[in-house]
Design an enzyme around this catalytic site. Structure first.
Site, PDB file in Angstrom:
ATOM      1  N   CYS A 297      14.019 -17.254  12.231  1.00  0.00           N
ATOM      2  CA  CYS A 297      14.350 -16.820  10.862  1.00  0.00           C
ATOM      3  C   CYS A 297      15.814 -17.163  10.617  1.00  0.00           C
ATOM      4  CB  CYS A 297      14.039 -15.335  10.649  1.00  0.00           C
ATOM      5  SG  CYS A 297      14.400 -14.253  12.031  1.00  0.00           S
TER       6      CYS A 297
ATOM      7  N   CYS B 287      19.095 -19.325  15.240  1.00  0.00           N
ATOM      8  CA  CYS B 287      17.896 -18.487  15.184  1.00  0.00           C
ATOM      9  C   CYS B 287      16.781 -19.380  14.678  1.00  0.00           C
ATOM     10  CB  CYS B 287      18.086 -17.292  14.244  1.00  0.00           C
ATOM     11  SG  CYS B 287      16.564 -16.346  14.004  1.00  0.00           S
TER      12      CYS B 287
END
Lengths: 101, 216, 87
Positions: free
Chosen positions: B124, B121
């Protein structure tokens, strides 16, 4: 940060401490009650800037984001937060001693 | 999960992985710990949450671990119909096995003889936490998030996975509402193993794509 | 023939889930994912419209050009409809 140059990946880890687990639980519970959204948390994290990523740990940044969103939602005021943090600090020098009761 | 007491402090001691938690309770109070206490107390006083809800939520997260994902993977290895349901809708397939994953939208991506999948990711730290528990620290680092999308093969080598040149690497960036789990390829020489034995071969990293299952 | 799409190259400030490294890049829709609340509204406490979300597959060659580690490797990301141009 996708694609930016970066060094070796640190592979040491840690098991989460109680204060970190509590922050995680506050995130999930407050989100579930509609006090903020995960998108609101991410926005607050991004608005802290790149600097914050270097200076603060993961759950330090997340409690800051949780607090920012709760203030914006009107759950409590900055005055209440400031007074409570001062009171917590006066209770003791360690995390354990600073708990209420 | 069974839950018969609401003592705030019973999470201390040993973690599910057998390591002591950091001894944060007797170290100097940090600014952020102070904020956590204050925010939690204000939320409780305002009637938004209860101490029992916090304890239950911490228990629920503690109960989630890579073993849940390993059970799902092992089932897919022994049951072709389940594997198809997993690839069609990994969230529903996990729920079918009895795992409480809440509203998780999960996609399973399959490693084969010529394809290797890697999850990241970059925005985040999105991770299938409702199935696998909290992500490892390295998953959240600037280094992993920056490099996994640009030089996945170099990243894999750092994790000890050296792929043949003929293997296609597929990186999955969890940018929005989906979470991902890798369905690793079943190791050779495991034909006689039970589902439980197979699950013991499935590591956390093999479900993120930075590792391969253990060899029997 | 799969739907070919390009991620819009605009760079508004604020909370956006289309990663910067994919702006202006061309890929194809790997699968539709359904409609989800628009994070660009949710992030600011606004009532959110439901926006179609797609998994878009890009080649590493398309994203990184000559610097690609292995040109035919791929990257999938979830991109909202309002960030995609159909080609």
């Amino acid at each position: 940060m996708g694609g930016l140059p970066a060094g070796a990946i640190p592979q040491d880890g840690h098991d989460f401490a109680l204060w970190e687990k509590r922050i995680d639980a506050l995130m999930v519970l407050c989100g579930g009650k509609g006090l903020f959204t995960v998108d609101g948390l991410r926005r607050a994290l991004e608005d802290m800037g790149e600097d914050a990523f270097e200076k603060h740990s993961y759950y330090e940044r997340w409690i800051a984001a949780v607090n920012q969103n709760l203030i914006e939602a009107g759950v409590y005021s900055l005055e209440e937060l400031g007074q409570r943090m001062a009171a917590v600090s006066r209770r003791g020098a360690t995390y354990g001693e600073a708990q209420d009761g | 999960m069974p839950h018969d007491h609401h003592d705030h402090f019973h999470h201390e001691g040993l973690s599910p992985s057998g390591h002591p938690y950091r001894s944060d309770n007797d170290e100097p109070l940090s600014y952020w710990q102070c904020m956590e206490i204050a925010v939690r107390e204000l939320l409780i006083e305002k009637g938004q949450i209860t101490p029992a809800e916090i304890a239950v939520q911490i228990d629920a997260m503690d109960a989630r671990s890579p073993a849940n994902g390993a059970a799902v993977v092992a089932r897919a290895w022994v049951d072709p119909a389940f594997k198809q349901r997993l690839l069609d809708n990994a969230g529903d397939a996990s729920r079918e096995m009895g795992f409480d994953i809440g509203p998780l939208n999960l996609i399973a991506v399959e490693n084969t003889a010529d394809t290797h999948n890697l999850i990241v990711c970059t925005l985040c730290s999105c991770y299938p936490r409702n199935l696998l528990g909290l992500p490892p620290d390295w998953y959240k680092t600037r280094e992993y998030r920056s490099r996994a999308v640009r030089e996945p093969r170099a990243v894999l080598r750092e994790f000890g996975v050296d792929l043949p040149a003929g293997t296609t690497v597929r990186v999955h960036d969890s940018t929005a509402d989906m979470r991902y789990i890798v369905l690793p390829a079943r190791p050779n020489g495991t034909d006689s193993m039970t589902e439980t034995e197979l699950a013991s071969l499935v590591t956390r990293d093999s479900m993120i794509g930075t590792g391969l299952p253990r060899q029997p | 023939m799969a739907d070919r799409v390009r991620v819009k190259s605009m760079m508004p400030p604020g909370h956006v889930r289309a990663p910067a490294y994919l702006r202006g890049k061309t890929g194809y829709i790997e699968r539709p994912l359904g409609a989800f609340g628009n994070p660009e509204q949710l992030a600011y406490g606004l009532k959110a419209d439901k926006k179609p979300l797609y998994r878009v597959r890009f080649t590493m060659a398309e994203i990184w050009g000559d610097d690609a580690e292995n040109p035919s490797d791929t990257l999938d990301a979830e991109i909202y409809d309002h960030w995609l141009e159909r080609l």
